[in-house]
Design a protein around this motif. Structure first.
Motif, PDB file in Angstrom:
ATOM      1  N   ASP A  78       0.759  -1.199   0.108  1.00  0.00           N
ATOM      2  CA  ASP A  78       0.081  -0.014  -0.184  1.00  0.00           C
ATOM      3  C   ASP A  78       0.808   1.296   0.073  1.00  0.00           C
ATOM      4  OD1 ASP A  78      -1.986  -1.739  -0.088  1.00  0.00           O
ATOM      5  OD2 ASP A  78      -2.789  -1.108   2.226  1.00  0.00           O
ATOM      6  N   ARG A  79       1.958   1.150   0.687  1.00  0.00           N
ATOM      7  CA  ARG A  79       2.677   2.538   1.038  1.00  0.00           C
ATOM      8  C   ARG A  79       3.305   2.867  -0.574  1.00  0.00           C
ATOM      9  NH1 ARG A  79       5.767   0.547   5.481  1.00  0.00           N
ATOM     10  NH2 ARG A  79       4.611   0.815   7.400  1.00  0.00           N
ATOM     11  N   VAL A  80       3.875   1.622  -1.148  1.00  0.00           N
ATOM     12  CA  VAL A  80       4.592   1.866  -2.474  1.00  0.00           C
ATOM     13  C   VAL A  80       3.343   2.463  -3.583  1.00  0.00           C
ATOM     14  CG1 VAL A  80       5.642   0.553  -4.352  1.00  0.00           C
ATOM     15  CG2 VAL A  80       6.477   0.300  -1.981  1.00  0.00           C
ATOM     16  N   GLU A  81       2.166   1.742  -3.648  1.00  0.00           N
ATOM     17  CA  GLU A  81       1.365   2.020  -4.607  1.00  0.00           C
ATOM     18  C   GLU A  81       0.485   3.468  -4.311  1.00  0.00           C
ATOM     19  OE1 GLU A  81      -1.274  -1.374  -4.579  1.00  0.00           O
ATOM     20  OE2 GLU A  81       0.450  -2.737  -5.523  1.00  0.00           O
ATOM     21  N   ALA A  82       0.472   3.761  -3.141  1.00  0.00           N
ATOM     22  CA  ALA A  82       0.081   5.339  -2.931  1.00  0.00           C
ATOM     23  C   ALA A  82       0.817   5.951  -3.764  1.00  0.00           C
ATOM     24  CB  ALA A  82       0.176   5.614  -1.405  1.00  0.00           C
ATOM     25  N   GLN A  83       1.866   6.123  -4.110  1.00  0.00           N
ATOM     26  CA  GLN A  83       2.725   6.910  -4.937  1.00  0.00           C
ATOM     27  C   GLN A  83       2.139   6.990  -6.503  1.00  0.00           C
ATOM     28  OE1 GLN A  83       7.060   6.834  -3.206  1.00  0.00           O
ATOM     29  NE2 GLN A  83       6.533   4.899  -3.814  1.00  0.00           N
ATOM     30  N   GLN A  84       1.675   5.854  -6.644  1.00  0.00           N
ATOM     31  CA  GLN A  84       1.283   5.802  -8.187  1.00  0.00           C
ATOM     32  C   GLN A  84      -0.115   6.007  -8.288  1.00  0.00           C
ATOM     33  OE1 GLN A  84       1.961   1.431  -8.226  1.00  0.00           O
ATOM     34  NE2 GLN A  84       4.346   1.538  -7.987  1.00  0.00           N
ATOM     35  N   THR A  85      -0.827   6.112  -7.216  1.00  0.00           N
ATOM     36  CA  THR A  85      -2.415   6.609  -7.209  1.00  0.00           C
ATOM     37  C   THR A  85      -2.734   7.843  -8.315  1.00  0.00           C
ATOM     38  OG1 THR A  85      -2.889   5.724  -5.248  1.00  0.00           O
ATOM     39  CG2 THR A  85      -4.603   6.898  -6.291  1.00  0.00           C
ATOM     40  N   ALA A  86      -2.080   8.943  -8.285  1.00  0.00           N
ATOM     41  CA  ALA A  86      -2.267  10.108  -9.029  1.00  0.00           C
ATOM     42  C   ALA A  86      -1.926   9.614 -10.445  1.00  0.00           C
ATOM     43  CB  ALA A  86      -1.081  11.383  -8.640  1.00  0.00           C
ATOM     44  N   GLY A  87      -0.973   9.029 -10.947  1.00  0.00           N
ATOM     45  CA  GLY A  87      -0.603   8.777 -12.207  1.00  0.00           C
ATOM     46  C   GLY A  87      -1.965   7.966 -12.764  1.00  0.00           C
ATOM     47  N   LYS A  88      -2.323   7.010 -12.051  1.00  0.00           N
ATOM     48  CA  LYS A  88      -3.346   5.835 -12.539  1.00  0.00           C
ATOM     49  C   LYS A  88      -4.626   6.770 -12.653  1.00  0.00           C
ATOM     50  CE  LYS A  88      -1.007   1.764 -10.544  1.00  0.00           C
ATOM     51  NZ  LYS A  88      -1.257   0.901  -9.325  1.00  0.00           N
ATOM     52  N   LEU A  89      -4.767   7.473 -12.015  1.00  0.00           N
ATOM     53  CA  LEU A  89      -6.059   8.249 -12.135  1.00  0.00           C
ATOM     54  C   LEU A  89      -5.957   9.175 -13.368  1.00  0.00           C
ATOM     55  CD1 LEU A  89      -6.868   9.532  -8.403  1.00  0.00           C
ATOM     56  CD2 LEU A  89      -7.949   7.740  -9.692  1.00  0.00           C
ATOM     57  N   ALA A  90      -4.925   9.644 -13.565  1.00  0.00           N
ATOM     58  CA  ALA A  90      -4.745  10.651 -14.706  1.00  0.00           C
ATOM     59  C   ALA A  90      -4.864   9.879 -15.973  1.00  0.00           C
ATOM     60  CB  ALA A  90      -3.460  11.401 -14.713  1.00  0.00           C
ATOM     61  N   ARG A  91      -4.261   8.626 -15.950  1.00  0.00           N
ATOM     62  CA  ARG A  91      -4.531   7.826 -17.171  1.00  0.00           C
ATOM     63  C   ARG A  91      -5.697   7.337 -17.303  1.00  0.00           C
ATOM     64  NH1 ARG A  91       0.572   6.731 -15.497  1.00  0.00           N
ATOM     65  NH2 ARG A  91       0.000   4.778 -14.341  1.00  0.00           N
ATOM     66  N   ALA A  92      -6.672   7.174 -16.229  1.00  0.00           N
ATOM     67  CA  ALA A  92      -7.952   6.540 -16.312  1.00  0.00           C
ATOM     68  C   ALA A  92      -8.868   7.423 -16.720  1.00  0.00           C
ATOM     69  CB  ALA A  92      -8.269   5.715 -15.049  1.00  0.00           C
ATOM     70  N   GLY A  93      -8.426   8.789 -16.651  1.00  0.00           N
ATOM     71  CA  GLY A  93      -9.465   9.812 -16.692  1.00  0.00           C
ATOM     72  C   GLY A  93     -10.371  10.082 -15.651  1.00  0.00           C
ATOM     73  N   VAL A  94      -9.770   9.788 -14.607  1.00  0.00           N
ATOM     74  CA  VAL A  94     -10.777  10.119 -13.342  1.00  0.00           C
ATOM     75  C   VAL A  94     -10.168  11.793 -13.005  1.00  0.00           C
ATOM     76  CG1 VAL A  94     -11.190   9.876 -10.975  1.00  0.00           C
ATOM     77  CG2 VAL A  94     -10.953   7.986 -12.589  1.00  0.00           C
ATOM     78  N   ARG A  95     -11.066  12.764 -12.853  1.00  0.00           N
ATOM     79  CA  ARG A  95     -10.603  14.071 -12.426  1.00  0.00           C
ATOM     80  C   ARG A  95     -10.230  13.946 -11.211  1.00  0.00           C
ATOM     81  NH1 ARG A  95     -15.143  17.799 -12.427  1.00  0.00           N
ATOM     82  NH2 ARG A  95     -16.687  16.190 -11.721  1.00  0.00           N
ATOM     83  N   PHE A  96      -9.356  14.588 -10.749  1.00  0.00           N
ATOM     84  CA  PHE A  96      -8.763  14.730  -9.353  1.00  0.00           C
ATOM     85  C   PHE A  96      -7.768  16.044  -9.210  1.00  0.00           C
ATOM     86  CE2 PHE A  96      -4.087  14.098  -9.312  1.00  0.00           C
ATOM     87  CZ  PHE A  96      -3.886  13.524 -10.792  1.00  0.00           C
ATOM     88  N   ALA A  97      -7.802  16.185  -7.849  1.00  0.00           N
ATOM     89  CA  ALA A  97      -7.029  17.398  -7.352  1.00  0.00           C
ATOM     90  C   ALA A  97      -6.229  17.097  -6.012  1.00  0.00           C
ATOM     91  CB  ALA A  97      -7.943  18.621  -6.965  1.00  0.00           C
ATOM     92  N   PHE A  98      -5.161  17.687  -6.149  1.00  0.00           N
ATOM     93  CA  PHE A  98      -4.031  17.584  -4.876  1.00  0.00           C
ATOM     94  C   PHE A  98      -4.651  18.345  -3.575  1.00  0.00           C
ATOM     95  CE2 PHE A  98      -0.297  16.474  -7.929  1.00  0.00           C
ATOM     96  CZ  PHE A  98      -0.697  15.028  -7.425  1.00  0.00           C
ATOM     97  N   GLN A  99      -4.389  17.551  -2.433  1.00  0.00           N
ATOM     98  CA  GLN A  99      -4.665  18.119  -1.152  1.00  0.00           C
ATOM     99  C   GLN A  99      -3.451  17.775  -0.228  1.00  0.00           C
ATOM    100  OE1 GLN A  99      -6.575  16.321   1.764  1.00  0.00           O
ATOM    101  NE2 GLN A  99      -7.750  14.903   0.878  1.00  0.00           N
ATOM    102  N   SER A 100      -3.532  18.747   0.938  1.00  0.00           N
ATOM    103  CA  SER A 100      -2.258  18.394   1.685  1.00  0.00           C
ATOM    104  C   SER A 100      -2.421  17.385   2.621  1.00  0.00           C
ATOM    105  CB  SER A 100      -1.815  19.751   2.364  1.00  0.00           C
ATOM    106  OG  SER A 100      -3.117  20.228   3.111  1.00  0.00           O
TER     107      SER A 100
END
Lengths: 465, 555
Positions: free
Chosen positions: B339-361
């Motif tokens: 989970d720790r390693v994959e959490a870093q990949q979530t943003a890229g996967k969402l972008a590739r899948a066309g899911v809208r997202f925004a960063f938060q702190s």
């Protein structure tokens, strides 16, 4: 690798259950095994064909398609997937213990499809679970019947067509006998078995009024346009369903007097108790339970863990079975769920049930208690392909499960599991080197591991004040 | 009409004149609020990047941008040579500008500091005459409690954040959020949009119903059903009140009507796959306009998120191992490692899948980690362009303010950040930040990699909270901009949190202390001078105190 598979599954299957059901499971032919059908006797040197998620054929020298997987069953036993009529696996939380009547809460809202206990259950030949709310309240939450489709989204676990149910509970847990009196703290009502009865009766009186309010509204709705519909009450709706015979009551209980109390109360309101759970003194009132038409779901030989459990005897299954009660053996425990076969076997030792009668305790009988006997619980053509292949007779302590199928799909396979361990070790080594997993030079001490669930739900440890 | 006496007339006239004068002065002040950033690289986000151009800000707005734009004569010129201009960054989920956290809601459990908490700290102004207990009051609005200023806002601004969604801190129906600019003298000046969304958390209440996750879902359902009925009953009553008993007024249910009508978005806190799946199920059941906040495992449900058109406010508080290597903690479960390693990949996967997202702190202990963590998502598959969008135009679109902020375009609010170096470059520094067209004071940039570890060591503290001096030992470790440590002494033992420091020697951290048998959060704010430190302590429910300390064992 598993994760990639999982993601693939999510991509392929999420969307709708209907879509998922269109996916054709592989065809499997098990040859020359001993087949414990439960309802049609035990058949030697027999083939079982699993096709399209169903048991397609049972007999000698069966033919399969060319692309079917053929398993040599020589020396092995095929039995129906075990059904556990009382489980709390897969639940992120078990008790809503703040109120005495919590029929508005649903176990279906808190399913954890990746709970590793599910996989351990599959390894014990278990394929179906009745997930029940805990026993903190006279009227608890709604249950969920699931097939263990480990690795798939929670939605796909739901057993299609299973009767909706609800947990009731009587006795020490609901009257909080284990909770010491604290100065200044008001105890939650009820504190006696009398109060438990009153609590349940009050709830059904309210449910009857609620039903009447809706019936009147529906009758008058067309005539008065200013009529506002009654408030939908999620607490009372399931109780109305009980009154209408659309929801099964699974009632946790111990002593003979409270069992009779609940039967009388159900008769008063015109509904049936579907099962008594634990029901350690059931042997004392077996005839009354049978006359009411209720089932009993029990432990083999667990007792004396509290006062109301002192009068238990291991002949409970045999006595109630002979009185005509549909009896099942449940686990009520993530750990015991893995060896329900041995629990059932004990009923042959204590009370001389036949092998078939003992087998029924963990297969067709719990299926009847959950309203799923047309789908599972025995090996019959047309039933769901929920079966397990054992390497010896399931009632032997030396036997274990080789392969478990749910809807014709392999969800546990001992050889695959063993083969995967080297890959997992390799993956672990790689992951431990990854930057977010490196321990800092200095850091907090680790958390003390917390027991996720009591090993035995019967002591309600969760959410106790 | 009575006759006016001459004196009255004179006073009246004077007041009109002075009103005009003040307005005029205001206009004058605005008129000189003209800035031009010249010869800079401008990342517009909405269009192509201008390699060398000029940006003109006037009266709080962007009035011109382009390669061939000339600075107006009245503009203050900022030489942008070697600098890059970005739209101001948007932090899409925070508790900025809110009073200090109150203890989690437990009705009747106040005790000693109860009155103080009610008056000062509890973010639940919905209290009076609410039909619901704290934690179940959707009528709570952060708009009513936000305050300008404070070090948290300064820290956020110093890394280029100009706008933030700020949400109530806790509860099941947590209340309604506001989008605020991180500058302004009054709450009113800060607000860009309010309310933005209803916020839902799934944490049970303590000791009262709902006390479990199951109960939380049942309560959410029941209240939404009640809100639907409340809406319908009111509508029926409005049509013809005569002959109908009037519905009881209910602020809590009234606040939910726009939610069940699908007009107001609902932000649900959900990180794991099953939490997100539950949020999606509930939203589908009630046809809610869902936004998922947290979203750590959102990449496992991209199909459902896309199908239900649900955006994600993705936390950059990336999980990492915090415990030391000790036998009790090892080996860690494989799932945790993955989970720790994959959490870093979530943003890229969402972008590739066309899911809208925004960063938060995501309540990062140190806000300075925000861009470094964004950089880790870039190293794990997110394109740098999308990373900028996830801080700018994407959150603006999710919150429905894409015509006001989120890109550098003429007519938009002049929120910009000017950096030396690329935004996600480790060696970047923030040169200027404009909010509503005005430059803001930047705190000196915090430590940064290579910064000296001034704080590390053991400190002997003398703390005075009005009950005489008490001693305590403070252990601090500074690694770059990260400060960790623990405190032990008369007030008990605890780990410090929310620590931040500046190269100027200011340090701030929070630690639980035990006073009069109660554990309270105490915030230490101090200034370092060699091996001495001194400053103030504020503990919830106590008068502010002071502390002094000296380093016992420098290391």
């Amino acid at each position: 690798m598993m994760k990639k598979l999982l993601i693939l599954f999510v991509i392929v299957f999420v969307g709708s259950v209907a879509q998922a059901q269109r996916v054709t499971p592989p065809e499997t032919l098990i040859r020359n095994a001993t087949v414990i059908t439960v309802t049609r006797g035990t058949l030697e040197n027999t083939d079982v064909l699993l096709r399209n998620g169903k048991i397609a054929a049972v007999g000698k020298n069966l033919n399969a398609s060319t692309n079917a997987r053929v398993i040599d069953g020589a020396g092995k036993y095929v039995m129906p997937g075990i059904i556990d009529a009382h489980s709390h696996s897969m639940l992120d939380t078990i008790n809503e213990g703040t109120l005495a009547v919590t029929s508005m809460v649903r176990t279906e809202d808190v399913l954890n499809p990746s709970d590793v206990d599910l996989y351990r259950g599959l390894a014990g030949g278990v394929t179906t679970l009745n997930l029940l709310h805990g026993s903190a309240n006279p009227i608890g939450g709604l249950n969920t019947v699931v097939k263990i489709k480990y690795g798939r989204p929670a939605l796909e676990f739901l057993f299609p067509g299973a009767m909706p149910g609800i947990k009731f509970a009587l006795g020490e847990n609901v009257k909080r006998s284990a909770t010491p009196n604290q100065p200044g703290v008001t105890r939650r009502y009820p504190s006696t078995r009398m109060g438990v009865e009153e609590t349940i009766r009050d709830a059904f009186v309210r449910a009857r009024d609620y039903k009447r309010a809706w019936d009147e509204y529906r009758a008058a709705a067309g005539k008065d346009k200013n009529l506002v519909q009654p408030r939908r009450d999620l607490q009372l709706e399931p109780l109305v369903e009980i009154l209408e015979g659309k929801r099964y009551v699974h009632a946790h209980c111990y002593i003979a007097s409270e069992i009779l109390m609940l039967i009388n109360l159900a008769d008063e309101f015109g509904f049936k108790i579907k099962t008594f759970q634990h029901v350690l003194e059931g042997y004392k009132v077996a005839k009354e339970i049978a006359a009411h038409g209720a089932g009993a779901s029990i432990f083999a030989d667990s007792w004396s863990y509290k006062i109301e459990a002192y009068d238990a005897i291991p002949y409970n299954a045999a006595i109630m079975t002979r009185a005509g009660v549909v009896v099942s053996m449940n686990s009520d425990s993530d750990e015991r769920a893995r060896r329900l076969n041995i629990e059932a076997a004990k009923a042959m030792h204590w009370g001389d049930l036949t092998e078939e009668q003992a087998m029924r305790l963990i297969t067709i009988n719990p299926a009847i208690q959950l309203g799923i006997q047309e789908r599972v619980g025995s090996i019959e053509v047309g039933k769901d392909a929920d079966v397990a292949i054992w390497n010896g007779h399931p009632f032997s302590v030396y036997s274990r499960v080789d392969t478990t199928f749910v809807d014709g799909v392999v969800y546990f396979d001992r050889q695959q599991d063993l083969a995967r361990r080297a890959d997992l070790a390799k993956e672990r080594a790689t992951l431990e080197q990854a930057e977010p997993n490196k321990p800092p030079a200095r850091g907090q001490s680790p958390e003390t591991p917390r027991r996720r669930r009591p090993t035995h739900d019967d002591t309600i440890e969760e959410e106790q004040p | 009409m009575p006759r006016l006496r001459p004196l009255t007339v004179a006073l009246f006239t004077l007041s009109i004149v002075s009103t005009f004068f003040v307005s005029f002065a205001g206009a004058q002040r605005s008129a000189i609020d003209t800035y031009a950033i010249t010869n800079a690289r401008i990342v517009t986000v909405s269009g192509p990047t201008i390699e060398r151009g000029t940006l003109v800000i006037r009266n709080g707005l962007i009035v011109a941008v382009g390669a061939n734009v000339n600075a107006p004569p009245d503009a203050r010129i900022i030489d942008g040579n070697g600098l890059t201009v970005y739209p101001g960054l948007i932090d899409s989920y925070t508790n900025l500008a809110l009073p200090e956290a109150a203890p989690s809601p437990s009705p009747g459990g106040g005790g000693g500091g109860g009155a103080f908490l009610l008056a000062q700290a509890r973010p639940s102004p919905g209290g009076p005459n609410s039909t619901q207990p704290p934690g179940l009051q959707p009528e709570v609005m952060v708009e009513d409690v936000i305050r300008p200023g404070g070090t948290e806002i300064e820290s956020s601004r110093s890394i280029g954040i100009t706008t933030a969604l700020t949400s109530p801190r806790s509860g099941i129906w947590m209340g309604q959020s506001a989008l605020i600019n991180l500058a302004g003298d009054t709450p009113q000046q800060m607000i860009v949009r309010s309310p933005v969304a209803m916020h839902v958390g799934f944490t049970p209440l303590r000791g009262v119903y709902p006390g479990s996750l199951m109960g939380v879902f049942a309560t959410l359902r029941q209240m939404m059903l009640d809100a639907q009925r409340y809406r319908d009953a009111l509508a029926t009553y409005e049509r013809s009140p005569r002959g109908m008993r009037r519905p009881e007024m209910d602020r809590s249910l009234a606040a939910l009507v726009p939610v069940v009508d699908g007009r107001m978005p609902v932000v649900m806190l959900a990180n794991s796959e099953r939490e997100i799946a539950r949020a999606l199920d509930l939203a589908a059941e009630f046809k809610l306009k869902l936004i998922v906040a947290g979203g750590r495992e959102a990449d496992r449900l991209t199909d459902r998120l896309a199908k239900q058109n649900v955006p994600v406010l993705l936390s950059l508080n990336l999980p990492r191992r915090t415990t030391a290597a000790v036998p009790e903690a090892d080996p860690e479960p494989l799932r945790v490692l993955r989970d720790r390693v994959e959490a870093q990949q979530t943003a890229g996967k969402l972008a590739r899948a066309g899911v809208r997202f925004a960063f938060q702190s995501g309540s990062l202990t140190n806000i300075s980690d925000l861009l470094a963590n964004a950089n880790r998502t870039i190293e794990n598959g997110l394109s740098p362009t999308d990373a900028v969008r996830a801080f700018t135009i994407w959150p603006a679109t999710i919150f429905g303010v894409e015509n006001q902020i989120g890109s550098i375009e003429t007519g938009k609010i002049a929120n910009v950040v000017v950096t030396r170096g690329e935004l996600f470059d480790r060696n970047r520094s923030v040169a200027h930040v404009f909010i509503d067209g005005r430059p803001v004071d930047l705190r000196p940039p915090t430590g940064g990699p290579g910064g000296r570890n001034l704080l590390s060591g053991t400190w002997n503290l003398a703390i005075n909270l009005g009950q005489g001096e008490k001693s305590a030992t403070l252990n601090l470790q500074q690694e770059g901009e990260r400060v960790t440590g623990s405190i032990s002494g008369t007030f008990g033992t605890g780990e410090i949190s929310n620590a931040s420091t500046t190269p100027g020697g200011e340090v701030r951290f929070t630690v639980p202390v035990e006073i009069e048998g109660q554990t309270r959060e105490a915030t230490f704010t101090g200034t370092l001078s060699g091996d001495q430190i001194r400053g103030t302590v504020t503990a919830v429910g106590m008068s502010p105190g002071t502390f002094t300390g000296s380093r016992a064992r420098p290391n």
